[in-house]
Design a protein around this motif. Structure first.
Motif, short mmCIF file in Angstrom:
data_model
loop_
_atom_site.label_atom_id
_atom_site.label_comp_id
_atom_site.label_asym_id
_atom_site.label_seq_id
_atom_site.Cartn_x
_atom_site.Cartn_y
_atom_site.Cartn_z
N SER A 12 11.62 9.06 -8.66
CA SER A 12 10.31 8.42 -8.80
C SER A 12 10.22 7.67 -10.11
CB SER A 12 9.20 9.47 -8.75
OG SER A 12 9.15 10.06 -7.48
N THR A 56 0.83 -1.20 0.00
CA THR A 56 0.00 0.00 0.00
C THR A 56 0.87 1.26 0.00
OG1 THR A 56 -0.17 -0.09 2.40
CG2 THR A 56 -1.94 -1.12 1.16
N PRO A 57 0.34 2.37 -0.49
CA PRO A 57 1.11 3.62 -0.52
C PRO A 57 1.61 4.03 0.87
CG PRO A 57 -0.83 3.83 -1.88
CD PRO A 57 -0.96 2.53 -1.14
N ASP A 113 4.63 5.21 -3.55
CA ASP A 113 4.11 6.57 -3.37
C ASP A 113 2.63 6.66 -3.67
OD1 ASP A 113 6.66 7.57 -2.71
OD2 ASP A 113 7.16 7.79 -4.82
N GLN A 114 2.21 6.15 -4.83
CA GLN A 114 0.81 6.26 -5.25
C GLN A 114 0.41 5.06 -6.08
OE1 GLN A 114 0.68 9.82 -7.57
NE2 GLN A 114 0.40 11.16 -5.80
N ILE A 115 -0.88 4.79 -6.07
CA ILE A 115 -1.46 3.78 -6.95
C ILE A 115 -2.57 4.46 -7.73
CG2 ILE A 115 -2.69 1.58 -7.08
CD1 ILE A 115 -1.34 0.80 -4.44
N ALA A 116 -2.56 4.30 -9.04
CA ALA A 116 -3.58 4.91 -9.88
C ALA A 116 -4.97 4.43 -9.46
CB ALA A 116 -3.33 4.56 -11.35
N ILE A 129 1.57 2.01 -10.80
CA ILE A 129 1.90 2.46 -9.45
C ILE A 129 3.15 3.32 -9.55
CG2 ILE A 129 0.89 0.40 -8.39
CD1 ILE A 129 3.70 -0.54 -7.73
N SER A 130 3.27 4.27 -8.64
CA SER A 130 4.42 5.16 -8.58
C SER A 130 5.24 4.80 -7.35
CB SER A 130 3.95 6.62 -8.50
OG SER A 130 5.05 7.48 -8.31
N SER A 153 7.35 5.01 -12.43
CA SER A 153 6.05 4.36 -12.57
C SER A 153 6.24 2.96 -13.12
CB SER A 153 5.15 5.15 -13.53
OG SER A 153 4.76 6.35 -12.94
#
Length: 79
Positions: free
Chosen positions: A58, A8-9, A41-44, A50-51, A60
């Motif tokens: 960073s 998870t982020p 960092d992030q999930i679309a 995902i980032s 993707s």
């Protein structure tokens, strides 16, 4: 161990293995080296891509690429 796609982020993990040899070479050139720490960092919104942050930058990744990366969660000890 878990797959990078399951993290998870905000969680930092350690890269342990990349199962796909072709992908391993591609990712290794970008700093994905076993033993390196990586943070999701992030999930679309639809889960792909995902980032992540690795080796100071960073990146993707597609979900199917992230499924090939085995990671170990850091065990953070609290007082």
């Amino acid at each position: 161990m878990k797959r990078l796609s399951e993290i998870t982020p905000g969680i930092t993990v350690i890269i342990r293995e990349v199962e796909n040899d072709e992908l391993f070479l591609k990712l290794m050139e970008m700093g994905f080296i076993p033993g390196e720490m990586i943070t999701v960092d992030q999930i679309a919104p639809l889960g792909d891509p995902i980032s992540v942050s690795v080796a100071g930058y960073s990146l993707s990744l597609r979900l199917n690429e992230a499924k090939s990366v085995l990671v170990e969660e850091l065990m953070i000890k609290t007082a």
